[in-house]
Design a protein around this motif. Structure first.
Motif, PDB file in Angstrom:
ATOM      1  N   THR A   1       0.938   8.747  -6.665  1.00  9.42           N
ATOM      2  CA  THR A   1       1.064  10.178  -6.380  1.00  9.42           C
ATOM      3  C   THR A   1       2.134  10.837  -7.244  1.00  9.42           C
ATOM      4  O   THR A   1       1.923  11.931  -7.799  1.00  9.42           O
TER       5      THR A   1
ATOM      6  N   ASN B   1       0.824  -1.209   0.000  1.00  6.97           N
ATOM      7  CA  ASN B   1       0.000   0.000   0.000  1.00  6.97           C
ATOM      8  C   ASN B   1       0.862   1.264   0.000  1.00  6.97           C
ATOM      9  O   ASN B   1       0.533   2.257  -0.660  1.00  6.97           O
ATOM     10  N   THR B   2       1.979   1.239   0.732  1.00 10.42           N
ATOM     11  CA  THR B   2       2.886   2.387   0.749  1.00 10.42           C
ATOM     12  C   THR B   2       3.507   2.611  -0.627  1.00 10.42           C
ATOM     13  O   THR B   2       3.578   3.753  -1.116  1.00 10.42           O
TER      14      THR B   2
ATOM     15  N   SER C   1       0.878   4.029  -3.025  1.00  8.75           N
ATOM     16  CA  SER C   1       0.631   5.451  -2.800  1.00  8.75           C
ATOM     17  C   SER C   1       1.736   6.308  -3.418  1.00  8.75           C
ATOM     18  O   SER C   1       1.460   7.335  -4.056  1.00  8.75           O
TER      19      SER C   1
ATOM     20  N   ASN D   1      -8.468  11.643  -4.445  1.00  7.00           N
ATOM     21  CA  ASN D   1      -7.633  10.478  -4.745  1.00  7.00           C
ATOM     22  C   ASN D   1      -8.393   9.480  -5.615  1.00  7.00           C
ATOM     23  O   ASN D   1      -8.048   8.303  -5.680  1.00  7.00           O
TER      24      ASN D   1
END
Length: 555
Positions: free
Chosen positions: A62, A54-55, A58, A323
């Motif tokens: 982004t 998940n990190t 992201s 998002n």
């Protein structure tokens, strides 16, 4: 005229083990080792693995979401240019060859490989979700209904199939026209030459293995989640991780039987059954549903999609502090990119004998139009039901996206029978995706061999099942989506390079096309019956199917 020298043939070093009889040692060992490490790490530290994915997701969405948007649009323009230019007349193989598979079987195999379980999972759920929670309009309005269909078409339309077409066409061209291995590394030949057989070739193939494994595993996870939901609604079986793992184990066993049977007896046979079953189910839903509305809205939806293709295709959420795009559009773009090595190699494997124009238009438009009709029949009708009454479909999709299609068919005749059919279709899509992916990964790790040893296929199909279990344990849908994005990011760079290399590679055919158009004949060609034969023999000098198979046997 001197006969041009053929490109070097497969020089990937093949090692023979007692257990794995034919592998490209650096690719197989590195890929297998890293995947086994991930399996162990994910099994022991599932929460940490989910947080890590998940990190990374992201960070990629982004910082580099715009790159995926650029890639998808460049790929689409690139495909249309190739198809509409003089290059479209080039045939994958000798210019006088006929296609290896019939058009129907070809479409069926590329459709089942290119879409898989996602069709049943998202066909009803995605349009409904965008209708209830739209990014650009008021929720549950007529405008949000139109936008929902347009956005769904965007995610499953030309951009997705353009990426598949770029990878598949690049592989097919360098394999059938240049005699190079059916492997991702071969596409880099115009750029690095003989170095494709060295470390850079190994790196590219390893990236392709990872993209294939995690892209397909995402679909397998979605399919199991939907099976779990369907069994709960039909038989009252409570949802649990143990049930999902048991389903993966059972269906992986079916995929193993198929992949061990080979391409024609296993993969092709199941693909034909799956596409026939899909068409029958689609026909039933059209006839028993609001037929007039389906066809009216299908035409309108295609029109809305076409008129908004450029603006939505380039939309990058620059003026919105949300998002939404990272969760949907960027996820889809990364998912398609991570699928592209698998789909590309598989489509290339079944496409010998077709012209570049036929190839591109077939890959871009035929499956896409069938997909659009499916989304209109399931998602569009579901939205219309919510606009005209309270059927609870919106509530169902927001609670569990996998349940949307089961809630939807409750309002059709023979709903229990339909539920059984859909569960069977999910299994079939599961098996065709898993066996096709295993065959492709095996080709990559066997140095581009189009008939890799069966024992290696067993290793990869079992690995897919284990990884799917790990990702479901690590966080379900969010972990699956994160894995697809992380796996797709590095291969996105490779696809940019592919387009450049394919244009350079096509340069070899420019002289051929010109001389054909001028009916260029010299004294050297007098003994031939036509200028076409002269061009094939003296300018192209491409290997036949038998020659390619013989080259693989000599490794």
């Amino acid at each position: 005229m001197n006969k041009p020298t053929q490109e070097p043939q497969n020089r990937v070093k093949i090692s023979k083990f007692a257990i794995f009889p034919q592998v490209s040692l650096p690719v197989f060992v590195t890929s297998a080792l890293l995947i086994v490490i991930f399996m162990i790490f994910g099994a022991l530290f599932s929460e940490t693995a989910g947080h890590m994915f998940n990190t990374m997701q992201s960070f990629i969405t982004t910082k580099f979401g715009f790159m995926f948007v650029i890639l998808m649009n460049v790929a689409l323009v690139f495909c249309l240019y190739i198809a509409l230019s003089g290059y479209g007349d080039i045939r994958l193989g000798h210019q006088t060859e006929t296609p290896e598979y019939s058009f129907g079987s070809w479409i069926g195999m590329l459709f089942s490989a290119g879409i898989g379980i996602g069709l049943l999972y998202w066909g009803t759920a995605e349009p409904l979700y965008h209708f209830v929670s739209p990014p650009l309009s008021n929720p549950s309005s007529v405008q949000s209904a139109k936008d929902a269909m347009t956005i769904s078409f965007l995610h499953w339309g030309l951009h997705a199939w353009a990426v598949y077409a770029v990878v598949a066409l690049s592989l097919a061209y360098f394999h059938y026209r240049r005699g190079l291995p059916l492997s991702i590394r071969s596409v880099l030949f115009p750029l690095i030459g003989q170095k494709i057989y060295g470390k850079w070739g190994h790196v590219v193939d390893i990236l392709a293995v990872f993209g294939t494994m995690f892209g397909v595993v995402t679909s397998l996870g979605l399919g199991v989640m939907q099976l779990d939901t369907g069994l709960g609604q039909m038989f009252g079986i409570p949802s649990s991780l143990g049930l999902k793992i048991a389903l993966i184990a059972g269906i992986t066993a079916c995929a193993t039987v198929s992949v061990m049977a080979g391409l024609d007896k296993g993969v092709k046979f199941l693909s034909d059954i799956t596409i026939i079953g899909t068409l029958i189910l689609l026909g039933f839903m059209i006839i028993m549903g609001p037929t007039q509305f389906i066809f009216d809205s299908f035409v309108e939806n295609v029109g809305n999609y076409t008129s908004n293709l450029i603006s939505l295709g380039l939309w990058n959420e620059a003026y919105m502090d949300t998002n939404w795009q990272a969760s949907w559009t960027i996820f889809y773009w990364a998912w398609w990119v991570s699928w592209s090595p698998f789909v590309g190699i598989f489509i290339a494997r079944i496409s010998r004998g077709r012209t570049l124009r036929e190839f591109i238009f077939g890959v871009l438009f035929v499956p896409m139009l069938l997909l659009f009709l499916w989304f209109t029949t399931f998602g569009g009708v579901a939205i219309n039901m919510e606009l005209t009454g309270d059927f609870g479909l919106s509530t169902a999709v927001m609670a569990d996206t996998g349940s949307a299609i089961f809630k939807f068919i409750e309002y059709y005749p023979f709903s229990q029978g339909l539920m059984v059919v859909i569960l069977i279709m999910i299994v079939l899509w599961f098996v065709t995706s898993a066996d096709s992916a295993s065959l492709v990964v095996d080709m990559l790790t066997a140095g581009g061999n189009t008939n890799p040893p069966k024992i290696q296929r067993l290793f990869w199909v079992v690995s897919e099942g284990i990884i799917a279990c790990i990702l479901l344990a690590a966080g379900g849908l969010s972990a699956l989506q994160a894995a697809a994005i992380v796996a797709g990011f590095p291969f996105a760079v490779v696809i940019f390079v592919m387009m450049y290399c394919l244009i350079r590679g096509l340069g070899r055919d420019r002289l051929t096309l010109y001389r054909k158009s001028q009916w260029y004949i010299t004294e050297e060609s007098a003994e031939h019956n036509s200028a076409n034969e002269f061009v094939d023999e003296h300018l192209l000098s491409y290997p036949s199917k038998d020659e390619l198979e013989q080259q693989q046997k000599q490794l």
